[in-house]
Design an enzyme around this catalytic site. Structure first.
Site, PDB file in Angstrom:
ATOM      1  CB  SER A  49     -12.497   0.545  -2.424  1.00  0.00           C
ATOM      2  OG  SER A  49     -13.981   0.185  -1.956  1.00  0.00           O
ATOM      3  CG  HIS A  69     -10.878   4.189  -5.540  1.00  0.00           C
ATOM      4  ND1 HIS A  69     -10.429   3.844  -5.015  1.00  0.00           N
ATOM      5  CD2 HIS A  69     -12.775   4.364  -5.218  1.00  0.00           C
ATOM      6  CE1 HIS A  69     -10.914   4.218  -2.951  1.00  0.00           C
ATOM      7  NE2 HIS A  69     -12.186   4.563  -3.516  1.00  0.00           N
ATOM      8  CB  CYS A 176     -14.630   7.235  -3.967  1.00  0.00           C
ATOM      9  SG  CYS A 176     -15.118   5.231  -2.790  1.00  0.00           S
TER      10      CYS A 176
HETATM   11  N1  COD Z   1     -20.055  -4.199  12.435  1.00  0.00           N
HETATM   12  C1  COD Z   1     -19.428  -2.957  13.111  1.00  0.00           C
HETATM   13  N2  COD Z   1     -18.255  -2.069  12.032  1.00  0.00           N
HETATM   14  C2  COD Z   1     -18.022  -2.800  12.053  1.00  0.00           C
HETATM   15  C3  COD Z   1     -17.236  -3.438  11.766  1.00  0.00           C
HETATM   16  C4  COD Z   1     -18.738  -4.794  12.528  1.00  0.00           C
HETATM   17  N3  COD Z   1     -18.347  -6.220  12.247  1.00  0.00           N
HETATM   18  N4  COD Z   1     -16.036  -4.452  11.028  1.00  0.00           N
HETATM   19  C5  COD Z   1     -15.649  -3.184  10.731  1.00  0.00           C
HETATM   20  N5  COD Z   1     -16.559  -1.927  11.405  1.00  0.00           N
HETATM   21  C6  COD Z   1     -16.556  -0.397  10.898  1.00  0.00           C
HETATM   22  C7  COD Z   1     -15.582  -0.156  11.586  1.00  0.00           C
HETATM   23  O1  COD Z   1     -14.944   0.320  12.259  1.00  0.00           O
HETATM   24  C8  COD Z   1     -15.243   1.673  10.302  1.00  0.00           C
HETATM   25  O2  COD Z   1     -15.657   2.629  11.136  1.00  0.00           O
HETATM   26  C9  COD Z   1     -16.447   1.183   9.776  1.00  0.00           C
HETATM   27  O3  COD Z   1     -16.405  -0.618   9.403  1.00  0.00           O
HETATM   28  C10 COD Z   1     -15.309   1.072   7.785  1.00  0.00           C
HETATM   29  O4  COD Z   1     -15.173   2.131   7.263  1.00  0.00           O
HETATM   30  P1  COD Z   1     -13.502   2.048   6.647  1.00  0.00           P
HETATM   31  O5  COD Z   1     -13.093   3.586   7.158  1.00  0.00           O
HETATM   32  O6  COD Z   1     -12.562   0.950   7.012  1.00  0.00           O
HETATM   33  O7  COD Z   1     -14.382   2.272   5.469  1.00  0.00           O
HETATM   34  P2  COD Z   1     -14.784   2.901   4.768  1.00  0.00           P
HETATM   35  O8  COD Z   1     -15.743   4.402   4.968  1.00  0.00           O
HETATM   36  O9  COD Z   1     -13.078   3.616   3.725  1.00  0.00           O
HETATM   37  O10 COD Z   1     -15.021   2.061   3.115  1.00  0.00           O
HETATM   38  C11 COD Z   1     -15.895   1.494   3.215  1.00  0.00           C
HETATM   39  C12 COD Z   1     -16.674   0.394   2.203  1.00  0.00           C
HETATM   40  C13 COD Z   1     -17.520  -0.285   2.530  1.00  0.00           C
HETATM   41  C14 COD Z   1     -17.003   1.641   1.231  1.00  0.00           C
HETATM   42  C15 COD Z   1     -15.165  -0.665   1.877  1.00  0.00           C
HETATM   43  O11 COD Z   1     -14.617  -1.132   2.300  1.00  0.00           O
HETATM   44  C16 COD Z   1     -15.444  -1.725   0.631  1.00  0.00           C
HETATM   45  O12 COD Z   1     -16.378  -2.385   0.705  1.00  0.00           O
HETATM   46  N6  COD Z   1     -15.396  -1.638  -1.187  1.00  0.00           N
HETATM   47  C17 COD Z   1     -15.665  -1.948  -2.260  1.00  0.00           C
HETATM   48  C18 COD Z   1     -16.807  -1.419  -2.886  1.00  0.00           C
HETATM   49  C19 COD Z   1     -16.355  -0.385  -3.615  1.00  0.00           C
HETATM   50  O13 COD Z   1     -15.418  -0.538  -4.245  1.00  0.00           O
HETATM   51  N7  COD Z   1     -17.312   0.826  -3.742  1.00  0.00           N
HETATM   52  C20 COD Z   1     -16.907   1.595  -4.665  1.00  0.00           C
HETATM   53  C21 COD Z   1     -15.660   2.467  -4.452  1.00  0.00           C
HETATM   54  S1  COD Z   1     -15.345   2.649  -2.981  1.00  0.00           S
HETATM   55 ZN    ZN Z   2     -14.040   3.935  -2.139  1.00  0.00          ZN
END
Ligand code: COD
Ligand code: ZN
Length: 374
Positions: A49, A69, A176
């Protein structure tokens, strides 16, 4: 207290404009006003995020801003009238506040405090001024917590006092990632023993969903990601199957439906993409399935309404449904009692000055969580 009541000069990572790398600067942090708490941040995780913030794709964020955060620290000083914390207390700043007074805070079913960013942007403190400045310019807060700063100021109702024994370089994840993912399974989906689950996205948040599904007693936990390097950790944390959508000709929802007969009981979107939100919804049982959205996209999505007409439930969650001030300290205590181990999510620890390296690791898919230490 040598610093109480004084402006503190310290390091912070400033995002001057969208799509620019963070700039580590010396900033001035003003003392807390009435009802506010100044915290010395000891450790902060990097969450995806924060990357959305840097790209300018999270709603209502104003630049220049200090992101971050997922932090943990120690109270440095308190403003007039603050009673729930004192200097020296270990705390977690809360990106979802708990004012205790709004109708949602008074409703036991809700954790969405009406002072949260989507309702009333938290780019400035409640008196509509900032405590941060740099090179003569006012810098905005991010969801009040701005943990990419050595010192930050937050309202008292956005601070959770935690156990004095908690290791801050680990429990920052409760601000978070861990709380959001684990709670999505436990509170939002209410995963039942013996059920099947699919988790789309195996970052720090998605892997915390895996941990929540496992703790809730799910018997089948299917982890979905396009980066197969995430699969070993997913298995370690409880996934029974790991699949890469790119290995199949057909849509992943069809693959999951075939794997489970009628689709999974619970699906989770933890990526933040429109196509995977629809795929996650279509992957759960058409009659009784529950799909929980954790990710955010900055576009609208359209779905075939019959996906819901047949009985599916589609819902979202913020901070895993935990009422933040009440529940985060309890989660930290459960961690100290070894009920779960989010330490396994921390793949990298870097000095704060290397914050941009931390984002590079995230972009390259090499890290789960990088923790920055001041
Ligand atoms: N298909 C499958 N997996 C995928 C694809 C796809 N098309 N694209 C990306 N991925 C995988 C990546 O390889 C990765 O492993 C994973 O998805 C995402 O992981 P990270 O490490 O990049 O992300 P996180 O876990 O830190 O955060 C994910 C969220 C969904 C929380 C973030 O991206 C988000 O949308 N945040 C906004 C929501 C929010 O504000 N939440 C409250 C505070 S966080
Ligand atoms: Zn977060």
């Amino acid at each position: 207290m040598a610093t109480a009541g004084k402006v503190i000069r310290c390091r912070a990572a400033v995002a001057w404009a969208p799509s620019e790398p963070l700039s580590v600067e010396e900033v001035e942090v003003a003392p807390p006003k009435a009802g506010e708490v100044r915290i010395k941040i000891v450790a902060t995780g990097i969450c995806h995020s924060d990357d959305h913030v840097l790209k300018g794709s999270l709603p209502n964020v104003e630049f220049p801003v200090i992101p971050g955060h997922e932090g943990a620290g120690i109270v440095e000083s308190i403003g007039e009238g603050v009673t729930s914390v004192k200097p020296g207390d270990k705390v977690i700043p809360l990106c979802m506040p708990q004012c205790g007074e709004c109708s949602f805070c008074r409703n036991p079913e809700s954790n969405y405090c009406q002072k949260f960013h989507f309702s009333d942007p938290q780019n400035l403190l409640p008196d509509k001024t900032s405590r941060f400045s740099c090179k003569g310019k006012q810098i905005h807060h991010f969801v009040w917590v701005s943990t990419f700063a050595e010192y930050t100021v937050v309202p008292e109702y956005a601070v959770a006092k935690i156990d004095a024994a908690a290791p801050l370089d680990k429990v920052c994840l409760f601000g978070c990632g861990f709380s959001t993912g684990y709670g999505a399974a436990i509170n939002a989906a209410k995963v039942k023993p013996g059920s099947s689950c699919a988790i789309f996205g195996l970052g720090g948040v998605g892997l915390s969903v895996v941990m929540g599904c496992k703790a809730a007693g799910a018997s089948r936990i299917i982890a979905v990601d396009i980066n197969k390097d995430k699969f070993a950790k997913a298995k370690q944390l409880g996934a029974t199957d790991c699949i890469n959508p790119r290995d199949f000709q057909k849509p992943i929802q069809e693959v999951l439906t075939e794997m489970t007969g009628q689709g999974v009981d619970y699906s989770f979107e933890v990526i933040g993409r429109a196509d995977t939100m629809i795929a996650a919804l279509a992957s759960c049982n058409m009659s009784t399935g529950v799909c929980v959205m954790v990710g955010v996209v900055d576009s609208e999505i359209s779905i075939d309404p019959t996906l819901l007409l047949t009985g599916r439930t589609w819902k979202g969650t913020m901070l895993g449904g935990w009422k933040s001030r009440d529940c985060i300290p309890k989660l930290v205590s459960s961690y100290l009692e070894k009920k779960f181990n989010p330490d396994l999510l921390i793949t990298h620890t870097l000095p704060f000055a290397k914050v941009n390296e931390g984002f590079e690791l995230l972009h390259a898919g090499k890290s789960i969580r990088t923790v920055l230490l001041f």
